[in-house]
Design an enzyme around this catalytic site. Structure first.
Site, PDB file in Angstrom:
ATOM      1  N   HIS A  24       0.825  -1.351  -0.087  1.00 12.99           N
ATOM      2  CA  HIS A  24      -0.203   0.027  -0.204  1.00 12.99           C
ATOM      3  C   HIS A  24       0.929   1.264   0.152  1.00 12.99           C
ATOM      4  O   HIS A  24       1.547   1.363   0.922  1.00 12.99           O
ATOM      5  CB  HIS A  24      -0.769  -0.039   1.071  1.00 12.99           C
ATOM      6  CG  HIS A  24      -1.731  -1.090   1.263  1.00 12.99           C
ATOM      7  ND1 HIS A  24      -3.133  -1.090   0.951  1.00 12.99           N
ATOM      8  CD2 HIS A  24      -1.494  -2.414   1.794  1.00 12.99           C
ATOM      9  CE1 HIS A  24      -3.649  -2.362   1.231  1.00 12.99           C
ATOM     10  NE2 HIS A  24      -2.775  -3.036   1.690  1.00 12.99           N
ATOM     11  N   HIS A 204      -8.636  -7.861  -0.856  1.00 13.57           N
ATOM     12  CA  HIS A 204      -8.104  -8.314   0.550  1.00 13.57           C
ATOM     13  C   HIS A 204      -9.311  -9.463   0.920  1.00 13.57           C
ATOM     14  O   HIS A 204     -10.501  -8.817   0.924  1.00 13.57           O
ATOM     15  CB  HIS A 204      -8.137  -7.296   1.681  1.00 13.57           C
ATOM     16  CG  HIS A 204      -6.775  -6.499   1.313  1.00 13.57           C
ATOM     17  ND1 HIS A 204      -6.363  -5.893   0.187  1.00 13.57           N
ATOM     18  CD2 HIS A 204      -5.903  -6.168   2.367  1.00 13.57           C
ATOM     19  CE1 HIS A 204      -5.275  -5.416   0.462  1.00 13.57           C
ATOM     20  NE2 HIS A 204      -4.883  -5.260   1.772  1.00 13.57           N
ATOM     21  N   GLU A 207      -8.820 -12.204   5.484  1.00  9.80           N
ATOM     22  CA  GLU A 207      -7.589 -11.810   6.288  1.00  9.80           C
ATOM     23  C   GLU A 207      -7.956 -11.638   7.799  1.00  9.80           C
ATOM     24  O   GLU A 207      -7.409 -12.325   8.581  1.00  9.80           O
ATOM     25  CB  GLU A 207      -7.358 -10.292   5.954  1.00  9.80           C
ATOM     26  CG  GLU A 207      -6.103  -9.464   6.788  1.00  9.80           C
ATOM     27  CD  GLU A 207      -6.057  -8.080   6.163  1.00  9.80           C
ATOM     28  OE1 GLU A 207      -6.713  -7.508   5.871  1.00  9.80           O
ATOM     29  OE2 GLU A 207      -4.664  -7.723   6.881  1.00  9.80           O
ATOM     30  N   ASP A 285       3.317  -5.512   2.382  1.00  9.89           N
ATOM     31  CA  ASP A 285       1.881  -4.746   2.689  1.00  9.89           C
ATOM     32  C   ASP A 285       2.224  -3.441   3.042  1.00  9.89           C
ATOM     33  O   ASP A 285       1.739  -2.629   2.141  1.00  9.89           O
ATOM     34  CB  ASP A 285       1.576  -5.631   3.987  1.00  9.89           C
ATOM     35  CG  ASP A 285      -0.152  -5.626   4.273  1.00  9.89           C
ATOM     36  OD1 ASP A 285      -0.715  -4.787   3.480  1.00  9.89           O
ATOM     37  OD2 ASP A 285      -0.725  -6.112   5.059  1.00  9.89           O
ATOM     38  N   ASP A 286       2.659  -2.994   4.132  1.00 11.50           N
ATOM     39  CA  ASP A 286       2.772  -1.668   4.406  1.00 11.50           C
ATOM     40  C   ASP A 286       4.193  -1.365   5.456  1.00 11.50           C
ATOM     41  O   ASP A 286       4.326  -1.387   6.499  1.00 11.50           O
ATOM     42  CB  ASP A 286       1.588  -1.217   5.639  1.00 11.50           C
ATOM     43  CG  ASP A 286       0.326  -1.270   5.047  1.00 11.50           C
ATOM     44  OD1 ASP A 286      -0.356  -0.441   4.204  1.00 11.50           O
ATOM     45  OD2 ASP A 286      -0.316  -2.391   5.442  1.00 11.50           O
TER      46      ASP A 286
HETATM   47  N1  HPA Z   1      -5.351  -4.937   5.465  1.00  9.21           N
HETATM   48  C1  HPA Z   1      -6.480  -4.044   5.675  1.00  9.21           C
HETATM   49  N2  HPA Z   1      -6.456  -2.964   5.282  1.00  9.21           N
HETATM   50  C2  HPA Z   1      -5.108  -2.193   5.045  1.00  9.21           C
HETATM   51  C3  HPA Z   1      -4.327  -3.045   4.856  1.00  9.21           C
HETATM   52  C4  HPA Z   1      -4.173  -4.507   4.887  1.00  9.21           C
HETATM   53  O1  HPA Z   1      -3.486  -5.173   4.760  1.00  9.21           O
HETATM   54  N3  HPA Z   1      -2.978  -2.268   4.325  1.00  9.21           N
HETATM   55  C5  HPA Z   1      -3.544  -1.225   4.428  1.00  9.21           C
HETATM   56  N4  HPA Z   1      -4.782  -1.092   4.544  1.00  9.21           N
HETATM   57 ZN    ZN Z   2      -3.038  -5.169   2.580  1.00 14.26          ZN
END
Ligand code: HPA
Ligand code: ZN
Length: 350
Positions: A24, A204, A207, A285-286
């Site tokens: 992201h 997504h 999760e 991811d982040d």
């Molecule tokens: N999951 C949900 N929302 C998010 C994520 C994630 O991996 N990364 C940034 N927003």
């Molecule tokens: Zn993500």
């Protein structure tokens, strides 16, 4: 000797060439850039040391800081700078070659930033990075699950209208945010509109919610791959279907270890997903917001799971196969990655 092997192995894992499909943009902003942009735009932060803000135990806490980071990225140059730095970090820390990168349009447009500014700035950063660092990047706009369905649909309309500002780099629609209370069927209109507009689709899913969300994303929304997907392990029938259909899963070791409580990566669901025959690949991811990077994700996950070089190669190649590059580009990248991994493996001891 064992120590030396471990060091070599870490070096190998950082240096294997990577394609990343789950990252992201807003979660890649360097802490120093976050601070700098906040000062420039008069956004008050609750701490002088932004890295200290990158500390959370739940997805809700994480998303609140994610929104705060987003609120400091305002001008076209801000988007360009942060996108460039994000790709530079991937290249320097993990030999990143290609990324399909999420961004959240509504987190910006709801503060009055025009979507054209977002797209043009991201495209500026991507093109500069490609020229300087030989890394390529394409963009996936994410629906934010906590938005109402109409807002998501309108976001897609605006996105398609403004698409030329991304100069060919915008290729897909995805979905993120907290999953548990906002299931994917809420956004069927937005996804169908995006598909009619020629965007590729991912989401997504599962999760932090039941595996039926995966089926909804594939069958109702029309998604081609699944981001995360860990709870698939709770439903053998859905797992068998995804395995047989060759669905790709974009997995993220550290971020989910932190917010969903698999602190010991040797027990992360990725292990059983791979062992169960699912096509998985690794992502950051982040990265800055979870104190990691794409190189480190390969190191910590592959070491914890005891993967050998052949497994690592498969993870890297899955990143290419699951990508939305066209056939020729994919073949070239597959060949380049294989050649580079051959050379790296030849340099391993033993
Ligand atoms: N999951 C949900 N929302 C998010 C994520 C994630 O991996 N990364 C940034 N927003
Ligand atoms: Zn993500």
């Amino acid at each position: 000797m064992a120590g030396r092997l471990t060091v070599l192995r870490e070096d190998f894992l950082r240096r294997v060439p990577k394609a990343e499909l789950h990252c992201h943009f807003e979660g890649t902003v360097r802490p120093a850039t976050f601070k700098d942009l906040a000062e420039r735009h008069g956004v008050e932060l609750p701490s002088d040391d932004p890295a200290q803000l990158y500390d959370y135990n739940t997805i809700i806490e994480f998303l609140s800081i994610f929104g705060m980071v987003s609120s400091t990225i305002i001008d076209r140059d801000d988007f360009a700078r942060a996108a460039y730095e994000s790709l530079e970090d991937g290249v320097v820390l993990g030999n990143l070659r290609y990324r399909e990168m999420f961004f959240n349009p509504t987190l910006h447009t709801r503060r009055g930033v025009p979507i054209s500014t977002v797209l043009a700035g991201l495209a500026d950063g991507i093109e500069a990075a490609e020229q300087d660092l030989h890394v390529r990047c394409r963009l996936i706009a994410d629906v934010y699950r906590q938005d109402p369905p109409d807002a998501a649909r309108q976001m897609v309309e605006e996105l398609l209208d403004a698409r030329d500002h991304a100069r060919g780099h915008l290729i897909g629609l995805g979905m993120d945010g907290a999953e548990a209370d906002d299931p994917p069927e809420k956004f069927v209109d937005a996804f169908h509109l995006a598909r009619r507009g020629g965007l590729r689709l991912t989401s997504h899913a599962s999760e932090d919610a039941p595996p039926r969300n995966i089926v909804t994303c594939l069958d109702l929304l029309g998604c081609e791959r699944i981001d995360h997907g860990y709870h698939i392990l709770e439903d053998p029938a859905i797992l068998a279907r995804c395995r047989d259909d060759g669905i790709y899963f974009t997995c993220c070791p550290t971020s989910t270890a932190v917010v969903y409580g698999w602190p010991d990566l040797s027990h992360h669901p990725i292990k059983d997903m791979v062992a169960g025959g699912l096509r998985c690949m690794l992502n950051s991811d982040d990265p800055t917001m979870f104190h990691t990077d794409i190189g480190r994700e390969y190191v910590v996950a592959c070491q914890a799971l005891g993967y050998d070089a052949a497994k690592v190669r498969q993870l890297c190649l899955n990143g290419v196969e699951a990508s939305w590059l066209d056939g020729v580009d994919k073949a070239v990248m597959r060949q380049e990655l294989n050649a580079e991994i051959d050379a790296l493996q030849a340099s391993l001891p033993g």
